[in-house]
Design a protein around this motif. Structure first.
Motif, short mmCIF file in Angstrom:
data_model
loop_
_atom_site.label_atom_id
_atom_site.label_comp_id
_atom_site.label_asym_id
_atom_site.label_seq_id
_atom_site.Cartn_x
_atom_site.Cartn_y
_atom_site.Cartn_z
N ILE A 1 0.84 -1.19 0.00
CA ILE A 1 0.00 0.00 0.00
C ILE A 1 0.88 1.24 0.00
N ASN A 2 1.91 1.22 0.82
CA ASN A 2 2.93 2.27 0.80
C ASN A 2 4.25 1.65 1.23
N GLU A 3 5.21 2.47 1.59
CA GLU A 3 6.55 1.97 1.91
C GLU A 3 6.54 0.98 3.06
N ASN A 4 5.63 1.10 4.00
CA ASN A 4 5.62 0.26 5.19
C ASN A 4 4.46 -0.72 5.25
N LEU A 5 3.39 -0.45 4.54
CA LEU A 5 2.16 -1.22 4.71
C LEU A 5 2.03 -2.29 3.64
#
Length: 777
Positions: free
Chosen positions: A318-322
């Motif tokens: 979803i993003n850099e961490n998710l």
């Protein structure tokens, strides 16, 4: 002395004539074929003059041995004529350029070349102003592709598309054209990289086999809607079976494949697969697919039940961490994968894991949310559902002087579909201190853990002997050391480096009575060599077995003078200083041995192309082998294999029978993959059950693959995995074995559904996917 005349034209009538000494070069008119790579190379073009550097696409450069030009009108060139306009190049014996009408004509050893195609022809008539041309008596080769063919007339449009009249199309080498597609008209779109064909006639070996009024064909790896190659088979269970995949390229991010699968004994099974891609920024993207399969009435089963499958999987960033992950599958009945050739799973799968996860990942800590449900086919007892689980993992490396600290925690809610089962919420916290010491001579690791778990159990507790609230605190200490020793030795007049890698582990795990806790996600772990050095006997957290034990193990390796590992042998055993008082059931605690099985593993490159792999688990108390597997391979090169194998397992629980009975498995087999001659391969295997005294699988297949087509004919006889039916109106006597003949055919260059390879045939076996229990029952 030879002179070459150079002529530069713009789209205005001005002409500049230059003169240059050079040698005339002729282009080869025949493509070169690299049979080893199946590469079809177009004719080689003359070396390009550097004098064209810096010219734009509006300028025309002409170079020849002789020139006769009338300023502003017409010019005639002869002798090694080279014509260039932008990326297009024409080579011919003679050419005429009319500056007033902006027309070009050329003939004699004619070669046309641009970034898309190379063409040889009898003549060309071109319009320089709009970049169009017509070539007669043409042969063409699409660059970067295997595609080539002939055309009575070939037109190059201003959009750089190709229109071929009275043409042919193939991906076979010119000297061996196994198939040719002849057509009244072919239009190749240079942008879409697909061709439209009108009045197509497919010839295989000069024999017409199919006529299609209109079709599309690929000229690159780009996706295109259309009909894919069908699959044909016949078997004792399904009868005659024909699959015809239809592909729909909806958009760059979406596509769909619809496959009608007709079985003469069952009916029409409709299969749909929808794939999607959700692009994101900075490599953050998500993708997934949806599958739906439906048979409205199974004529082979009593009661004609409906059969269906639906499946959804999705994953990505979803993003850099998710991160996100979902996977859900459901089927109408326990034997769905046994009866049908599903696009989702293999016939040997008996567990449908339905899971959804959302994870946040950081450098020092992770946070996860998970829901899970497992459907086990053929079993009456359903596993617990995880609804939901929240986990947190924190890492603190290099806390102090190489001392590491991490903590794992989770809170899980267990639910169940049946009211007779209890449910529970579990809170688990597991801090750990780790002190690893490494050096060339060995390593020593000290690990301290604390298992702190709390349960809040609900429903039916008294009848099951459970408690409503349970708090469990268990400490654990693990000391593990390994020493690396080596020496030079000589075997069979060869020099080797031999290693001795003894290791020892002491494990202490505290005791606490856990019989008042139900089993929610716990099972016995395998006792192989590497399992001897685990700190847990069970998966999951519902049983933390107490331990006071020492594990001894030794690994020895042989390396040749080029530092290639030729042999690896490992063996080890656990010695119990105190018997464990925690088990999955009370029955297994009786008559405990003072040591575990003796586990050993061997991997050896015996001689030249011969390899041996073996694994054994031996009960030293009862003096009997619990498990034994061995294979002998002869692998001289890629796609060549001869293998002998044997496997034995004692007292394996027959979970498929739902009775708890134990069975022994003793099976031997052989497998071979070998080229019969160039491009023709044979793959076969045969496996025999010594306990039941019967063959459980036979497979024989021939595959022929040339540069432009692949054909596979195979025969399969195998045991079927039959679970209890849950859809029939009356009991069914299912067939125990199935035999069938399968035919796969694919013409390269006309589209297809998947690839056909020797590795696929080697994997087309129950032994590659099934657990041993399903091999005999």
């Amino acid at each position: 002395m030879n002179f070459r005349f150079l002529l530069v034209l713009s789209l205005t009538p001005s002409i500049v004539i230059a003169q240059q000494a050079s040698e005339s070069e002729a282009a080869s008119l025949h493509p070169k074929t690299d049979d080893s790579q199946c590469l079809i190379l177009p004719p080689s073009a003359p070396r390009k003059s550097q004098a064209t550097m810096g010219l734009n696409n509006n300028h025309i450069w002409i170079e020849s041995d002789q020139s006769d030009a009338q300023m502003g009108k017409e010019a005639h060139f002869s002798g090694g004529v080279t014509f260039r306009q932008g990326p297009r190049h024409i080579y011919a014996d003679e050419a005429t350029v009319n500056s007033e009408s902006q027309q070009l004509s050329a003939k004699g050893n004619l070669t046309f070349e641009d970034p898309l195609v190379t063409i040889t022809a009898d003549s060309i008539e071109g319009q320089m102003k709009n970049n169009s041309a017509t070539l007669k008596g043409a042969q063409y080769w699409l660059k970067g592709q295997q595609v080539h063919g002939d055309a009575k007339q070939l037109e190059i449009t201003p959009e750089n598309n190709l229109i071929l009249n009275g043409s042919s199309f193939t991906t076979c080498p010119p000297e061996s054209q196994s198939w040719v597609l002849e057509a009244n008209k072919i239009k190749i779109d240079s942008k879409e990289e697909w061709g439209e064909v009108w009045g197509a006639k497919l010839k295989i070996g000069d024999v017409p086999v199919m006529y299609v009024p209109y079709m599309t064909i690929p000229v690159s790896d780009k996706r295109k809607s259309g009909l894919l190659f069908p699959k044909f088979s016949t078997s004792t269970i399904n009868g005659v079976e024909l699959e015809v995949p239809i592909y729909w390229n909806i958009a760059p991010e979406y596509d769909l494949t619809f496959t009608p699968d007709y079985m003469s004994n069952r009916g029409l099974l409709s299969k749909v697969e929808f794939r999607y891609l959700m692009p994101g920024e900075q490599n953050n993207n998500q993708n997934g697919k949806l599958n739906f399969e439906y048979l409205p009435s199974d004529d082979h089963l009593q009661g004609n039940p409906n059969r269906y499958l639906y499946h959804w999987e999705h994953q990505g960033r979803i993003n850099e961490n998710l991160r996100v992950l979902t996977n859900f599958t459901d089927v109408s009945d326990n034997n769905y994968f046994t009866d049908f050739n599903s696009d989702v799973q293999q016939a040997t799968d008996n567990q449908l894991v339905r899971v959804g996860e959302l994870n946040y990942l950081n450098n020092d800590w992770d946070l996860g949310l998970k829901v899970q449900d497992i459907k086990v086919l053929g079993l009456s007892d359903k596993p617990y559902q995880v609804m939901p689980q929240l986990s947190f993992d924190y890492r603190f490396p290099e806390l102090s002087n190489n001392l590491n600290f991490d903590i794992y925690s989770e809170v899980t809610n267990f639910a169940h579909d049946e009211d007779t089962h209890n449910s529970a919420t579990r809170l688990h916290i597991e801090p750990r201190l780790l002190l690893p010491l490494y050096g060339p001579a060995g390593s020593f690791t000290t690990e301290l853990k604390l298992y702190q778990t709390n349960y809040w159990q609900r429903n039916g507790l008294k009848s099951l002997g459970l408690e409503k609230s349970v708090s469990r605190t268990i400490p654990s200490i693990r000391l593990h050391g390994q020493v690396n020793l080596e020496r030079q030795t000589q075997l069979f007049d060869q020099n080797y480096r031999q290693t001795f890698e003894p290791q020892i582990q002491y494990l202490y795990v505290g005791y606490q009575d856990q019989s008042n806790i139900a089993l929610y996600d716990t099972a016995q772990l395998q006792e192989d060599y590497y399992g001897l050095f685990r700190d847990r006997r069970f998966s999951g957290l519902d049983r933390i077995a107490d331990a006071n034990q020492v594990t001894l193990g030794l690994t020895s390796r042989l390396f040749d003078e080029s530092n290639s590992e030729k042999l690896k042998f490992s063996f080890g055993q656990i010695f119990y200083l105190r018997n464990s008082r925690v088990g999955l059931s009370n029955n297994e605690l009786a008559n405990q041995p003072s040591s575990s099985v003796l586990a050993a593993e061997l991997d050896a490159h015996v001689y030249n192309d011969w390899y041996v792999s073996s694994e054994v688990q031996y009960d030293t108390k009862l003096n009997e082998t619990r498990k034994y597997e061995t294979t002998l391979d002869f692998r001289p090169e890629a796609n060549k294999l001869f293998q002998l194998s044997y496997r034995f397992v004692r007292d394996l629980v027959n979970s498929n029978a739902n009775t708890g009975d134990k069975v022994d498995i003793a099976q031997a087999g052989t497998r071979i993959a070998w080229p019969v001659k160039q491009n023709l391969y044979f793959v076969g295997d045969w496996y025999y059950d010594f306990k039941r005294k019967r063959s459980i699988e036979s497979y024989a297949g021939f595959q022929y693959e040339s540069c432009c087509w692949v054909a596979r004919l195979s025969y399969h006889y195998r045991i079927r995995t039959n679970f209890n039916d849950n859809i029939a109106t009356t009991p069914i006597d299912r067939e125990q074995f199935e035999s069938g003949i399968y035919l796969n055919f694919m013409i390269k260059g006309l589209g297809g559904s998947g690839n056909l390879g020797i590795s696929d045939m080697l994997k087309d076996s129950i032994f590659n996917y099934r657990k041993p229990i399903y091999l005999t029952d």
